[in-house]
Design an enzyme around this catalytic site. Structure first.
Site, PDB file in Angstrom:
ATOM      1  CE  LYS A   1      -2.593  -1.077   3.593  1.00  0.00           C
ATOM      2  NZ  LYS A   1      -2.213  -2.469   3.877  1.00  0.00           N
TER       3      LYS A   1
ATOM      4  CB  CYS B   1      -9.657   1.656  16.117  1.00  0.00           C
ATOM      5  SG  CYS B   1      -8.861   3.255  16.001  1.00  0.00           S
ATOM      6  CG  MET B   2      -6.504   3.257  18.554  1.00  0.00           C
ATOM      7  SD  MET B   2      -5.529   4.669  18.016  1.00  0.00           S
ATOM      8  CE  MET B   2      -4.443   4.872  19.396  1.00  0.00           C
TER       9      MET B   2
ATOM     10  CG  MET C   1      -8.746  -3.086  15.363  1.00  0.00           C
ATOM     11  SD  MET C   1      -8.659  -1.538  16.252  1.00  0.00           S
ATOM     12  CE  MET C   1      -7.741  -0.569  15.073  1.00  0.00           C
TER      13      MET C   1
ATOM     14  N   GLY D   1      -4.077   1.768  14.714  1.00  0.00           N
ATOM     15  CA  GLY D   1      -4.686   1.538  13.413  1.00  0.00           C
ATOM     16  C   GLY D   1      -4.548   2.652  12.408  1.00  0.00           C
ATOM     17  CD  GLN D   2      -7.934   6.262  12.187  1.00  0.00           C
ATOM     18  OE1 GLN D   2      -8.319   6.983  11.278  1.00  0.00           O
ATOM     19  NE2 GLN D   2      -8.496   6.282  13.383  1.00  0.00           N
TER      20      GLN D   2
END
Length: 753
Positions: free
Chosen positions: A86, A175-176, A343, A380-381
């Site tokens: 990616k 998510c966190m 997650m 996650g980000q």
């Protein structure tokens, strides 16, 4: 060291797994999907990858005002030049057919191109109207771990300081948040004490609720490097689904979904019963709590008596010997141990407790605050830590891990912001699920959504999409239409990634600067500019006099001084390849390990968990507690959701990359072959997944890159087609402590279509 044929075959297996995850087998090498960069490049610009929270450094090649190529930054300690597929293909997200180039306003059900001035005046007017008629809590802001820190800081100041509402939340809540609550409740402060460097010194990796090979491939490659360099390194993977990550595992604990708290307590039981604890560490650095009640070591041991491996085996679906072996391996005094999760633990109604129980294993064995020994929550980000947790852009937070409910914290921040502390609300605002419920009920009149796609990502989508259509919604986005922007009243064209300058903060406390490489297309503008322009029209221009992102950052940095989260200056960030905080000395070294001398500048000797008043970390007695919804006769299957290597979040960016879309054009329902046979579904045939909330239709996948336990179905959540969007099916129950939804488990039935 003797290297046996078995070791050789294992090394081949892990290298193959690494390449299949889209990474090069050696740092700085060519990606499996990449090409050699550098041809016809006019300049190289230093930045950070736009995707997950690993925070890989990149060098962006620019030609004729366009980003034409991306390569890994060999001087960045995070990835040392390596990128996943990616990252290599990042240039292809920039100029796409759905890039939004002009402001749009919905008139008579149709989007119409307008000027920025018209859009900004409309937005400001709607805010004024709602605030005057219904009060400041009638408006809200929903942000993202993809925002740069300066954007999140300005939004926080505008809503909490100027407008006077704490209705500001963001997708990191989904998510966190349980990781945050776990760190804060156990150690008194948020974020990991270790860094990625611990991977290079760990001997045992305990991976639970994370598929690193697909969700964090470059970090996974570091783990594989460690395994290849030392065949004595052991990897334990605990997951109801066999994933690509399990390909390198020495032990796979494929437990029944929702029983991980029992597993973790049972491992603690073995550690205590077999006297594998570090009693000196426990006596000097920990305290035991059950709720608010203090326990003795003996009382904690009694609490764990219900979690013997023999008893827990029936709950988890594992054998007693598997549990004992995992506990012994983790607690081996001759090995360093690192836990990694994401997650799978966090997106649970008891996600906070699950985080606490992982921390328990480290505290009981003293495997913490030393190189190669750390509990580590994966992010996650790209800036969920730096732009949400640290900036304080959640409904209960203020900058530098302060909280809105603390009057001293409000006064401190009000002094920096130049606002009346009496205007700052002590009441936490709407968290994510509450915010979208308030939109649906009509309590929230105006909502500004920035750099995220809740119209696809929120669980139990049907009522919340209806709510987004009811409220006046502004969406700042680089692409249109998305499943959120299609519901908006105003859509603002946002500058994307390195079309602007900014700061990201990754999962290891590393703060990194992103330089502006190119101009944004059309009339796209940075979100921070749009926020300030609306603030001016609301009469708060004097609070936002900034002439540059550096000025915003330096004001924000004042919030961190003296908090033990001290951040570096902007000019230093421009020069460096990221720095891990705290940095109380502006020119001093970064902090590799918190709470321990000689690494942490705030600890003179030994270990001190200074986030807590007594300097001790908490070992919690948390009972096993299952998910909100378990299978029954009507809905006999567990559903879990997650990621695939090729795509990220809701696919807004990655579905625009031809190579990634060709590799994975649509999502699927991954079934255990036993279950597929029972319902008469073959590989590739359509299957309907139905819950009490909704349904979706997907093609069945058998014997793919992963396989769930019997009785479980797994679905990636990246699909943009309404009929295949799994969040119409998922449940919106959430953790009482963290307010994080339970995406990972609900009950469904499967019907051959």
């Amino acid at each position: 060291m003797r290297f046996s044929r078995r070791d050789f075959l294992k090394a081949i297996a892990v290298s193959t797994a690494l390449v299949s995850s889209g990474c090069s087998p050696t740092p700085g090498g060519r990606s499996a999907q990449g090409t050699t960069a550098g041809q016809d490049v006019e300049k190289w610009v230093k930045g950070v990858c736009r995707y997950c929270g690993v925070g890989c450094g990149v060098l962006v090649g620019v030609s004729k005002g366009k980003i034409t190529t991306v390569k890994g930054d060999p001087d960045n300690p995070v990835n040392k030049g390596r990128l996943c597929v990616k990252g290599i293909l990042l240039p292809k997200i920039m100029d796409t057919k759905d890039r939004l180039l002009h402001p749009l306003v919905k008139k008579n059900g149709q989007f119409v191109k307008v000027t920025w001035e018209e859009a900004l005046e409309l937005i400001a007017g709607k805010f004024r109207e709602a605030i005057d008629q219904y009060g400041p809590d009638s408006v809200g802001y929903y942000g993202s771990g993809q925002n740069i820190a300066e954007e999140a800081y300005v939004a926080n100041k505008l809503f909490k300081g100027a407008i006077g509402t704490n209705n500001i939340d963001g997708n990191p809540r989904t998510c966190m948040a349980s990781a945050v609550a776990g760190y804060v409740s156990t150690f008194g402060k948020d974020e990991p004490m270790g860094t990625y460097a611990d991977i290079e010194q760990a001997d045992v990796f305990f991976i639970i609720g994370a598929n690193m090979a697909e969700a964090h491939p470059v970090l996974y490659s570091s783990l594989v490097d460690r395994k290849n360099a030392n065949p004595n390194v052991k990897i334990i993977v605990a997951d109801p689904r066999r994933t690509r990550t399990a390909d390198v595992a020495d032990m796979l604990l494929q437990f029944i979904p929702g029983t991980d708290l029992a597993l973790l307590n049972s491992m603690a039981n073995v550690i205590i019963e077999e006297e594998l604890t570090d009693r000196t560490f426990i006596d000097n650095h920990t305290t035991f709590l059950q709720g608010e009640k203090k326990l003795t070591f003996a009382e904690f041991k009694t609490f764990l008596a219900d979690y013997t491996p023999d008893r827990t085996a029936g709950v988890t679906g594992l054998s007693a010997e598997q549990i004992r072996e995992a506990a012994r391996l983790f607690a081996d005094r001759n090995r360093n141990a690192m836990s990694l999760w994401t997650m799978g633990l966090n997106q649970r109604i008891r996600g906070t407790w699950a985080n606490n129980l992982v921390h328990n294993l480290h505290l009981l064995t003293g495997k913490i605050c030393r190189p190669g020994n750390t509990p580590f929550s994966l992010t996650g980000q790209p800036s969920a830590c730096g732009s949400i947790r640290e900036v304080g852009a959640l409904s209960h937070l203020l900058p530098a891990h302060r909280v809105v409910a603390n009057p001293k914290h409000r006064e401190e921040i009000a002094g920096i912001w130049g606002v009346d502390p009496q205007k700052m609300s002590p009441k936490p605002g709407y968290h994510t699920i509450e915010m979208f419920r308030a939109a649906a009920s009509g309590a929230l009149k105006v909502l500004w959504v920035v750099c995220t796609n809740p119209g696809q990502s929120i669980p139990n989508l049907t009522p919340y999409r209806e709510g987004m259509e009811k409220t006046f919604m502004i969406v700042s986005e680089a692409y249109h239409p998305t499943r959120t922007s299609e519901l908006a009243d105003v859509v603002l064209p946002a500058a994307l990634w390195m079309e602007k300058e900014g700061v990201y903060g990754n999962g290891e406390r590393r703060t990194q600067h992103i330089a502006k490489a190119i101009e944004p297309p059309g009339e796209a503008r940075p979100d921070v500019w749009a926020l300030i322009e609306v603030a001016k029209r609301l009469g708060f221009g004097n609070l936002f006099p900034y002439r540059s992102n550096e000025e915003i950052w330096e004001e924000y940095r004042k919030c961190t001084v003296g908090t033990k989260m001290d951040l570096p200056a902007y000019d230093r960030l421009r020069k460096e390849h990221g720095l891990t905080w705290p940095l109380p000395d502006p020119g001093g070294p970064e902090t590799s390990i918190r709470y321990a001398a000689p690494y942490d500048p705030f600890v003179k000797e030994g270990i001190q968990f200074y986030g807590r008043p007594d300097g001790r970390a908490v070992i919690f007695a948390r009972p096993h507690s299952g998910p909100q919804e378990i299978p029954d006769d009507e809905y006999p299957f567990y559903l879990s959701t997650g990621r695939v290597l090729e795509h990220w979040h809701t696919g807004t960016m990655t579905m625009n990359v031809p190579e990634l879309k060709r590799a994975m054009p649509e999502m699927y329902a991954e079934l255990n072959p036993e279950d597929a046979e029972k319902i008469g579904v073959k590989d590739g045939e359509p299957v309907k997944i139905i819950s009490r909330r909704g349904e979706c239709m997907l093609k069945a996948k058998l014997n793919g890159r992963g396989q769930p336990r019997p009785g479980m179905v797994y679905v990636p959540f990246h699909d943009t087609e309404i009929a295949r969007m799994i969040n119409f099916v998922t449940i919106d129950a959430f953790d009482d402590a963290s307010k994080q939804p339970e995406y990972k488990i609900c009950a469904v039935k499967l019907v051959k279509a």
